[in-house]
Design a protein around this motif. Structure first.
Motif, PDB file in Angstrom:
ATOM      1  N   PHE A 129     -62.235  -0.446 126.330  1.00 39.37           N
ATOM      2  CA  PHE A 129     -62.603  -0.559 127.753  1.00 39.37           C
ATOM      3  C   PHE A 129     -61.020  -0.619 128.108  1.00 39.37           C
ATOM      4  O   PHE A 129     -59.904  -1.256 127.626  1.00 39.37           O
ATOM      5  CB  PHE A 129     -63.173  -2.002 128.566  1.00 39.37           C
ATOM      6  CG  PHE A 129     -62.821  -1.977 129.871  1.00 39.37           C
ATOM      7  CD1 PHE A 129     -63.511  -1.437 130.798  1.00 39.37           C
ATOM      8  CD2 PHE A 129     -62.021  -2.855 130.498  1.00 39.37           C
ATOM      9  CE1 PHE A 129     -63.447  -1.495 132.174  1.00 39.37           C
ATOM     10  CE2 PHE A 129     -61.791  -3.380 131.925  1.00 39.37           C
ATOM     11  CZ  PHE A 129     -62.616  -3.265 132.553  1.00 39.37           C
ATOM     12  N   ARG A 130     -60.846   0.503 129.397  1.00 43.47           N
ATOM     13  CA  ARG A 130     -59.868   0.387 129.504  1.00 43.47           C
ATOM     14  C   ARG A 130     -58.910   0.951 127.989  1.00 43.47           C
ATOM     15  O   ARG A 130     -57.454   1.110 129.180  1.00 43.47           O
ATOM     16  CB  ARG A 130     -59.404  -0.062 130.999  1.00 43.47           C
ATOM     17  CG  ARG A 130     -60.086   0.228 132.157  1.00 43.47           C
ATOM     18  CD  ARG A 130     -59.186  -0.733 133.083  1.00 43.47           C
ATOM     19  NE  ARG A 130     -60.165  -0.295 134.047  1.00 43.47           N
ATOM     20  CZ  ARG A 130     -59.961  -1.127 135.317  1.00 43.47           C
ATOM     21  NH1 ARG A 130     -59.107  -1.623 135.162  1.00 43.47           N
ATOM     22  NH2 ARG A 130     -60.428  -0.448 136.460  1.00 43.47           N
ATOM     23  N   GLN A 131     -58.949   1.142 127.575  1.00 46.34           N
ATOM     24  CA  GLN A 131     -57.738   1.371 126.227  1.00 46.34           C
ATOM     25  C   GLN A 131     -57.365  -0.104 126.135  1.00 46.34           C
ATOM     26  O   GLN A 131     -55.884   0.088 125.010  1.00 46.34           O
ATOM     27  CB  GLN A 131     -56.890   1.994 126.528  1.00 46.34           C
ATOM     28  CG  GLN A 131     -57.565   3.564 126.125  1.00 46.34           C
ATOM     29  CD  GLN A 131     -58.415   4.014 125.134  1.00 46.34           C
ATOM     30  OE1 GLN A 131     -58.044   4.473 124.104  1.00 46.34           O
ATOM     31  NE2 GLN A 131     -59.387   4.687 125.086  1.00 46.34           N
ATOM     32  N   ARG A 132     -57.686  -1.535 126.729  1.00 47.70           N
ATOM     33  CA  ARG A 132     -56.769  -2.699 126.464  1.00 47.70           C
ATOM     34  C   ARG A 132     -57.407  -3.642 125.377  1.00 47.70           C
ATOM     35  O   ARG A 132     -57.322  -4.480 125.292  1.00 47.70           O
ATOM     36  CB  ARG A 132     -57.019  -3.143 127.881  1.00 47.70           C
ATOM     37  CG  ARG A 132     -55.881  -2.315 128.945  1.00 47.70           C
ATOM     38  CD  ARG A 132     -54.568  -2.372 128.332  1.00 47.70           C
ATOM     39  NE  ARG A 132     -53.199  -1.678 129.214  1.00 47.70           N
ATOM     40  CZ  ARG A 132     -53.137  -2.354 130.377  1.00 47.70           C
ATOM     41  NH1 ARG A 132     -53.567  -3.626 130.184  1.00 47.70           N
ATOM     42  NH2 ARG A 132     -52.122  -1.687 130.918  1.00 47.70           N
ATOM     43  N   ALA A 133     -58.614  -3.299 125.486  1.00 45.71           N
ATOM     44  CA  ALA A 133     -60.077  -3.898 124.509  1.00 45.71           C
ATOM     45  C   ALA A 133     -60.895  -3.598 124.383  1.00 45.71           C
ATOM     46  O   ALA A 133     -61.435  -2.668 124.536  1.00 45.71           O
ATOM     47  CB  ALA A 133     -60.528  -5.476 125.877  1.00 45.71           C
TER      48      ALA A 133
END
Length: 232
Positions: A129-133
């Motif tokens: 997810f969004r390169q964040r998680a």
């Protein structure tokens, strides 16, 4: 010579996916080269806490299909005769929806010199997810080449601290058949800094529970890993 061989295997894998084409369907080839103080996989050292040299190559088509190969030196206790590991991967990665991406693949773990006794295959999918998680689920009918099924789950988060530095934290749970070993858990925390374009320095702290220490005596527990990696 080893790097050229790895790169050639990845290119050949993607070309085998289908007939050649132009434009977006052409293969894009890249890779990594790393020197690390310890090769730690799912909380356990694969080199007896000794350094490792690692290299990988990946070829991707515009459709998202890719093939990759990655290799490292290893040293197991008790000695199984394995001195190297090669991971051959075929998969697909791409965007599922706005902010969401997926990587699904099959990985064959290969250990030359062991008569295929340690070789095994795993199917894996990672949603990001969004390169964040991210959330990863992986399953094998022959986990760790032990003859029993195993399912691994990992959840992780990435936090940019600046344009060049980020934190990454992850928790993993390995569910194994009781006939093979108890389920175990591990956590890791990394500080990653870009020291130059395409060069990163990474420091990672690892910790495991008692079940991991029982399954991998001397190789699991708490440890620090420092690595320098280049991307091409």
């Amino acid at each position: 010579m080893k790097w050229q061989a790895l790169r050639g295997v990845a290119v050949a894998g993607v070309m085998a996916m289908g007939p050649g084409a132009s434009g977006a369907a052409q293969a894009d080839v890249g890779g990594t080269l790393a020197l690390t103080s310890d090769y730690v996989w799912r909380g356990s050292s694969q080199t007896g806490e000794d350094p490792a040299v690692q290299a990988g190559a990946r070829a991707t088509r515009g459709t998202g299909l890719y093939a990759s190969v990655w290799g490292s030196n290893v040293a197991f206790e008790p000695d199984s005769g394995a001195r190297s590991e090669f991971d051959a991967v075929l998969g697909w990665s791409g965007e599922l929806a706005p902010n969401w991406s997926l990587d699904a693949n099959a990985t064959r773990y290969l250990y030359p010199g062991t008569g295929r006794a340690l070789d095994w295959t795993e199917l894996s999918a990672t949603a990001t997810f969004r390169q964040r998680a991210w959330l990863q689920l992986a399953h094998s009918r022959d986990a760790l080449a032990g003859g029993h099924p195993g399912t691994y789950a990992q959840i992780g988060m990435r936090l940019p601290l600046s344009g060049a530095t980020r934190l990454e934290a992850a928790y993993g749970h390995y569910r194994l058949a009781s006939a093979q070993a108890r389920d175990y858990q591990h956590v890791q925390l990394s500080v990653i800094h870009a020291i130059a374009p395409k060069w990163e320095l990474r420091a990672t702290g690892h910790a495991t529970d008692s079940a991991a220490r029982q399954l991998f005596p001397g190789n699991a527990g708490s440890r620090l890993e420092v690595a320098l990696q280049a991307s091409f």
